[in-house]
Design an enzyme around this catalytic site. Sequence first.
Site, PDB file in Angstrom:
ATOM      1  N   TYR A 120       8.030   0.985  -7.744  1.00  0.00           N
ATOM      2  CA  TYR A 120       7.362   0.807  -6.718  1.00  0.00           C
ATOM      3  C   TYR A 120       7.916   2.243  -5.747  1.00  0.00           C
ATOM      4  O   TYR A 120       6.831   2.850  -4.952  1.00  0.00           O
ATOM      5  CB  TYR A 120       8.087  -0.134  -5.667  1.00  0.00           C
ATOM      6  CG  TYR A 120       7.669  -0.565  -4.301  1.00  0.00           C
ATOM      7  CD1 TYR A 120       6.369  -1.002  -3.998  1.00  0.00           C
ATOM      8  CD2 TYR A 120       8.588  -0.215  -3.190  1.00  0.00           C
ATOM      9  CE1 TYR A 120       6.297  -1.080  -2.582  1.00  0.00           C
ATOM     10  CE2 TYR A 120       8.236  -0.249  -2.085  1.00  0.00           C
ATOM     11  CZ  TYR A 120       7.016  -0.976  -1.823  1.00  0.00           C
ATOM     12  OH  TYR A 120       6.603  -0.906  -0.448  1.00  0.00           O
ATOM     13  N   LYS A 171       5.131   4.956  -3.759  1.00  0.00           N
ATOM     14  CA  LYS A 171       5.173   5.143  -2.544  1.00  0.00           C
ATOM     15  C   LYS A 171       5.396   6.755  -2.298  1.00  0.00           C
ATOM     16  O   LYS A 171       4.698   7.389  -1.255  1.00  0.00           O
ATOM     17  CB  LYS A 171       6.184   4.308  -1.662  1.00  0.00           C
ATOM     18  CG  LYS A 171       5.579   2.903  -1.758  1.00  0.00           C
ATOM     19  CD  LYS A 171       4.434   2.605  -1.017  1.00  0.00           C
ATOM     20  CE  LYS A 171       4.259   1.090  -0.967  1.00  0.00           C
ATOM     21  NZ  LYS A 171       2.871   1.030  -0.309  1.00  0.00           N
TER      22      LYS A 171
HETATM   23  P1  NAD Z   1       1.962  -8.551   1.888  1.00  0.00           P
HETATM   24  O1  NAD Z   1       2.118  -8.862   0.466  1.00  0.00           O
HETATM   25  O2  NAD Z   1       2.261  -9.494   3.060  1.00  0.00           O
HETATM   26  O3  NAD Z   1       0.238  -8.062   1.996  1.00  0.00           O
HETATM   27  C1  NAD Z   1      -0.385  -7.336   0.994  1.00  0.00           C
HETATM   28  C2  NAD Z   1      -1.630  -7.634   1.266  1.00  0.00           C
HETATM   29  O4  NAD Z   1      -2.297  -6.841   0.000  1.00  0.00           O
HETATM   30  C3  NAD Z   1      -2.084  -9.023   0.583  1.00  0.00           C
HETATM   31  O5  NAD Z   1      -2.821  -9.631   1.474  1.00  0.00           O
HETATM   32  C4  NAD Z   1      -2.485  -8.867  -0.719  1.00  0.00           C
HETATM   33  O6  NAD Z   1      -3.522  -9.923  -1.188  1.00  0.00           O
HETATM   34  C5  NAD Z   1      -3.180  -7.404  -0.945  1.00  0.00           C
HETATM   35  N1  NAD Z   1      -3.280  -6.977  -2.041  1.00  0.00           N
HETATM   36  C6  NAD Z   1      -2.337  -6.827  -2.881  1.00  0.00           C
HETATM   37  N2  NAD Z   1      -3.139  -6.403  -4.060  1.00  0.00           N
HETATM   38  C7  NAD Z   1      -4.384  -6.020  -3.690  1.00  0.00           C
HETATM   39  C8  NAD Z   1      -5.362  -5.191  -4.701  1.00  0.00           C
HETATM   40  N3  NAD Z   1      -5.323  -5.236  -5.996  1.00  0.00           N
HETATM   41  N4  NAD Z   1      -6.585  -5.360  -3.891  1.00  0.00           N
HETATM   42  C9  NAD Z   1      -6.946  -5.872  -2.620  1.00  0.00           C
HETATM   43  N5  NAD Z   1      -5.717  -6.213  -2.086  1.00  0.00           N
HETATM   44  C10 NAD Z   1      -4.397  -6.158  -2.380  1.00  0.00           C
HETATM   45  O7  NAD Z   1       2.724  -7.367   2.204  1.00  0.00           O
HETATM   46  P2  NAD Z   1       3.110  -6.339   3.379  1.00  0.00           P
HETATM   47  O8  NAD Z   1       4.509  -6.344   3.637  1.00  0.00           O
HETATM   48  O9  NAD Z   1       2.271  -6.551   4.539  1.00  0.00           O
HETATM   49  O10 NAD Z   1       2.835  -4.803   3.058  1.00  0.00           O
HETATM   50  C11 NAD Z   1       1.748  -4.062   3.245  1.00  0.00           C
HETATM   51  C12 NAD Z   1       1.848  -2.642   2.819  1.00  0.00           C
HETATM   52  O11 NAD Z   1       2.983  -2.071   3.312  1.00  0.00           O
HETATM   53  C13 NAD Z   1       2.280  -2.460   1.544  1.00  0.00           C
HETATM   54  O12 NAD Z   1       1.515  -1.351   0.783  1.00  0.00           O
HETATM   55  C14 NAD Z   1       3.587  -2.457   1.209  1.00  0.00           C
HETATM   56  O13 NAD Z   1       4.104  -1.714   0.239  1.00  0.00           O
HETATM   57  C15 NAD Z   1       3.871  -1.527   2.518  1.00  0.00           C
HETATM   58  N6  NAD Z   1       5.381  -1.867   3.000  1.00  0.00           N
HETATM   59  C16 NAD Z   1       5.816  -3.021   3.128  1.00  0.00           C
HETATM   60  C17 NAD Z   1       7.081  -2.957   3.559  1.00  0.00           C
HETATM   61  C18 NAD Z   1       7.863  -4.492   4.032  1.00  0.00           C
HETATM   62  O14 NAD Z   1       8.992  -4.547   4.227  1.00  0.00           O
HETATM   63  N7  NAD Z   1       6.935  -5.522   4.119  1.00  0.00           N
HETATM   64  C19 NAD Z   1       7.883  -1.879   3.875  1.00  0.00           C
HETATM   65  C20 NAD Z   1       7.418  -0.883   3.464  1.00  0.00           C
HETATM   66  C21 NAD Z   1       6.014  -0.595   3.170  1.00  0.00           C
END
Ligand code: NAD
Length: 257
Positions: free
Chosen positions: A161, A165
């Site tokens: 991961y 990123k």
């Molecule tokens: P989440 O899991 O709630 O939502 C992610 C969404 O992406 C889901 O709806 C899922 O169905 C979709 N997804 C996954 N694989 C996919 C694919 N192959 N094709 C299309 N859609 C796909 O996650 P989140 O917390 O909303 O995260 C969103 C972004 O933010 C991600 O890139 C994550 O890495 C990043 N992020 C999250 C956090 C956190 O703490 N939540 C922190 C830093 C970065």
Amino acid sequence: MSLADLIRLDGRVALVTGAARGMGAAIAEELLALGATVVLSDQSPAVRDTAEALGRGGGKTDAIVTDVTDSASVDKTIAEVVARHGSIDILVANAGIAYEEPTTTHSDENWRRVMAVNVDGVFFAVRAAGRHMVAAKRGAIVAISSIAGVTSVRPELHIGYDVSKAAVAHLCRNVAVEWASSGVRVNAVGPAYADTEMLAEVGRTRPEVMRAWLADMPIGRLIAPREVAQTVAFLVSDAASGITGQNLMVDGGYSAA
Ligand code: NAD
């Protein structure tokens, strides 16, 4: 023009990937509130319900089911956005997955999966949207990176991961320079621990890990999805016309500590 005018997105067409829930849905909501037509895409068909629910609050939404790891499907989605709405002016490459696995026992399968979603998925969307934006000589792209791309996040371990990123941030830097003279801006936004379903699972199953994360947050709380969404909205708006190639942290001071 005032900042209040410059930040408006009226007449722009935006695509947000991974928008069925979490940060993607919050970003779609914010862009919609600023006047953009917003196409939500996700591999989950639930994205249709999310788009419909957001549309009920006013503004124009649409939904397309796409797996970002499939470049043909991503190309088709971008073509569909242009065919249905006339252009693509904004891309938010948000879809991503996270998991934990220490390096010495890390499986090939998980390494390939996280690279496929978090790196290939961003590249395919940026490339496909960029074809239209570069030709139109305008456009703004934001990809969601993470604090995990600039620091080694602990106590849990997830090298795949973290590396994915870091790649997202560098992809944005690289493409930003390539397209700068074409009027297309490309930036990354890096959240710290944000209050979405991705983290809620950890809070439920391993509260001690959640406590450790919170202790590491200088602001003493999780980041709200809306705080990330507002930063994305600023960066894709004309209020950020001089900003490209950045990896802007929304981390409550995490990376500064
Ligand atoms: P989440 O899991 O709630 O939502 C992610 C969404 O992406 C889901 O709806 C899922 O169905 C979709 N997804 C996954 N694989 C996919 C694919 N192959 N094709 C299309 N859609 C796909 O996650 P989140 O917390 O909303 O995260 C969103 C972004 O933010 C991600 O890139 C994550 O890495 C990043 N992020 C999250 C956090 C956190 O703490 N939540 C922190 C830093 C970065």
